[in-house]
Scaffold this active site. Structure first.
Site, short mmCIF file in Angstrom:
data_model
loop_
_atom_site.label_atom_id
_atom_site.label_comp_id
_atom_site.label_asym_id
_atom_site.label_seq_id
_atom_site.Cartn_x
_atom_site.Cartn_y
_atom_site.Cartn_z
N MET A 4 47.99 32.74 57.75
CA MET A 4 48.61 32.20 56.54
C MET A 4 50.07 31.85 56.83
O MET A 4 50.73 32.50 57.64
CB MET A 4 48.53 33.22 55.41
CG MET A 4 47.12 33.52 54.95
SD MET A 4 47.06 34.84 53.71
CE MET A 4 47.85 34.04 52.31
N ASP A 14 46.54 29.23 42.20
CA ASP A 14 45.53 29.97 41.43
C ASP A 14 45.95 31.42 41.18
O ASP A 14 45.18 32.20 40.63
CB ASP A 14 44.18 29.95 42.15
CG ASP A 14 44.16 30.86 43.37
OD1 ASP A 14 45.10 30.77 44.19
OD2 ASP A 14 43.21 31.66 43.49
N GLY A 40 46.39 33.95 43.24
CA GLY A 40 45.60 34.98 43.93
C GLY A 40 45.26 34.59 45.35
O GLY A 40 45.40 33.43 45.75
N ASP A 67 49.13 29.23 46.96
CA ASP A 67 50.36 29.88 46.51
C ASP A 67 50.58 31.20 47.22
O ASP A 67 51.71 31.70 47.27
CB ASP A 67 50.39 30.06 44.98
CG ASP A 67 49.09 30.60 44.40
OD1 ASP A 67 48.11 30.74 45.14
OD2 ASP A 67 49.05 30.86 43.18
N MET A 97 45.93 28.44 55.68
CA MET A 97 44.67 29.19 55.56
C MET A 97 44.47 29.64 54.13
O MET A 97 45.36 30.18 53.49
CB MET A 97 44.70 30.41 56.49
CG MET A 97 43.50 31.34 56.36
SD MET A 97 41.88 30.54 56.39
CE MET A 97 41.91 29.75 57.99
#
Length: 559
Positions: A422, A474, A476, A447, A394
């Protein structure tokens, strides 16, 4: 069958539990042992069942869910009492929302200690009841086989989901009298009634702009085969939720308006707004909220194994309840002409096809670094062939992949939208590989999500699982960030620091890769695909176009 499993004395209740699992056809169990459940682990050593130790209990449920989704038979998680069970909750809730059959067996304190404040005492049945189809504690040793058998039936029948059985320590450690019950499987259903099927066939004949909306259950292999015959017979346009990926084959691709979900702005959404007849096949509102797509102007048909769960935006006019494949086959037989598309529907499908061709031609020309999401999706399309299974975590990447990467094999893709959990992709990939070790599995995460289950790289290395994990980097939680920016014009709690994912992967014994330029993307992916075993590729991504995902994005704006 009764003679095959006579009543007998078992030295330990755990021995009966394990024999019942064998009777259910269980091939592996995912879990972490502990004092309240270790006798079951010990008994497994004398069985045909493989023990897969994992590094977190939620991941045991995720791996079991992958087994369940691909095979249709419940995967099994086995955990200890207290935090062993509470750690399992997210995995079980996800499986239940996604329609994945999972049976979890959790240890518990001795029955005499239930009312005491003792180590790891917890009312796990109350905890699991809201997020499973079936949650029960074995209170009498001679009920062990019955309870476990019924857990499998609950998990596998109707719309599949999760089931939980609490096993008190004294029940599994002590002697028991009983017999193994033969696996009966889910009861076979017939097609929906003929008169109801005739009614829907007449609605189709009268409709000017009908559309099929596919849900998760439409992607079950037998249902998908029947669906493809219906599409060929009717030529009705079709769209699907993210979870139904792969239900539509390449022969019907020209009538496929793509996938819909999260934001009401896709070609499929425009066809749904245009429709005078919407036929939902194997769909559950948890996959894509009806308030997002139901205009209220169309006749609504519900085809599923269960009656519709009604809400104000989902009250079907006709319900075809029964075996989905059988119902679709009968419906196809009742359709006597192919639909002639209205000019509006034809234009929507032509534009969708134009955007597909645009991505195919120009996606590889997006040369900025960090990489544009469409460049990564275009490169992934080349490696995710029909023999590859894809599991998707996700995050923002999940929308780009769901919209623009196409697959044509039923259950080829695992993607979460019910809970949007996630960390699912890597454990899903390990479970999927165990079912079909001859197939390469590609898993994808951001990440942020990766580090929620990355400890299972050790499991993948130990198993020598042929899994390639792609990390879109990225620094974040971007999917949250773009929504915060839209709502509040500032960000909160969505940024974190960098790390060396290549070195991290290699510290577990996996092969690590890092994409360091735009031109290195495709060669790096090919090299990683050639690895026979676990591999990880870190791919820097530029998400500056992500706000476009929430609007009326046309790929000509980017390509």
């Amino acid at each position: 069958m009764d003679k095959q499993y006579p009543v007998r004395q078992w030295a330990h209740g755990a021995d009966l539990v394990v024999s019942q699992l064998e009777a259910q056809g269980v091939r592996q169990v995912f879990g972490i042992p502990g004092a309240k459940i270790d006798k079951v682990f010990d008994s497994l050593l004398d069985s045909s069942i493989r023990i897969i130790p994992v590094r977190h209990e939620a991941n045991a449920a995720f791996m079991a869910a992958a087994v369940g989704r691909i095979t249709g038979k419940a995967g099994v998680a086995l955990v200890t009492s207290g935090p062993g069970c509470s750690n399992l909750i997210t995995g079980m809730a996800t499986a239940n929302s996604e329609g994945d059959p999972v049976v979890a067996l959790g240890g518990a304190v001795k029955r005499a200690d239930k009312a005491k404040q003792v180590h790891q005492s917890m009312d796990t049945v109350a905890m699991f009841s809201p997020v499973t189809k079936y949650a029960i504690e074995v209170t009498a040793p001679d009920a062990l086989a019955e309870v476990v058998s019924n857990a499998f039936r609950a998990a596998e029948q109707g719309r599949p989901g999760s089931a939980f059985v609490s096993l008190p320590q004294d029940v599994v450690d002590g002697p028991v009298s009983g017999k193994v019950l033969p696996a009966s499987g889910a009861p076979q259903m017939g097609a929906a009634p003929d008169d109801a099927i005739d009614q829907v066939a007449k609605l189709i004949a009268q409709a000017k702009n009908p559309i099929f909306l596919l849900g998760l259950m439409a992607s079950q292999p037998e249902n998908s085969k029947a669906l493809r015959r219906l599409l060929e017979t009717s030529h009705i346009p079709v769209t699907s939720t993210y979870q139904a990926a792969g239900a539509v084959n390449q022969d019907n691709f020209s009538r496929f308006a793509g996938r819909v979900g999260l934001f009401n702005n896709q070609a499929g959404d425009r066809l749904l707004q245009l429709a005078d007849l919407v036929i939902c096949i194997g769909y559950s509102p948890v996959e894509y909220e009806p308030a997002m797509w139901n205009s209220g102007n169309a006749t609504l048909v519900h085809i599923d194994v269960l009656p519709a769960y009604e809400e104000r935006n989902y009250t079907p006019d006709v319900e075809l309840v029964g075996d989905i494949a059988g119902t679709l086959n009968k419906l196809a037989q009742n359709i006597d002409h192919r639909l002639v598309l209205s000019p509006q529907a034809a234009e929507i499908l032509r534009d969708r096809q134009h955007q597909r061709e645009l991505l195919d031609r120009r996606g590889a020309q997006l040369n900025q670094f960090a990489l544009h999401p469409l460049r990564i999706v275009r490169a992934m399309q080349d490696i995710v062939n029909s023999d590859v299974t894809l599991t998707v975590d996700m995050g923002s990447f999940h929308i780009w992949i769901a919209r623009y990467l196409y697959t044509f094999r039923a259950r080829q893709v695992m993607i979460s939208n019910g809970q949007q959990t996630m960390g699912v992709a890597l454990p899903w990939a390990i479970g999927a590989w165990l079912v079909n070790p001859e197939r390469k599995v590609v898993s994808v995460s951001g990440d942020g999500g990766f580090l929620q289950s990355s400890m299972e790289l050790e499991t993948a290395v130990r198993l020598k699982a042929n899994v390639l994990h792609l990390i879109w980097v990225d620094n974040g939680y971007n999917m949250v960030a773009i929504q915060e920016e839209k709502k509040y014009q500032r960000l909160s709690g969505v940024e974190f620091g960098p790390m060396d994912f290549k070195a991290y992967a290699e510290s577990f014994g996996a092969k690590g890769f890092a994409v360091e330029s735009a031109e290195a993307l495709e060669p790096t992916l090919r090299a990683a695909m050639d690895v026979d075993g676990p591999a990880v590729v870190a791919i820097p991504v530029d998400y500056r176009d992500n706000p476009l995902l929430m609007g009326q994005l046309h790929l000509s704006q980017i390509l």
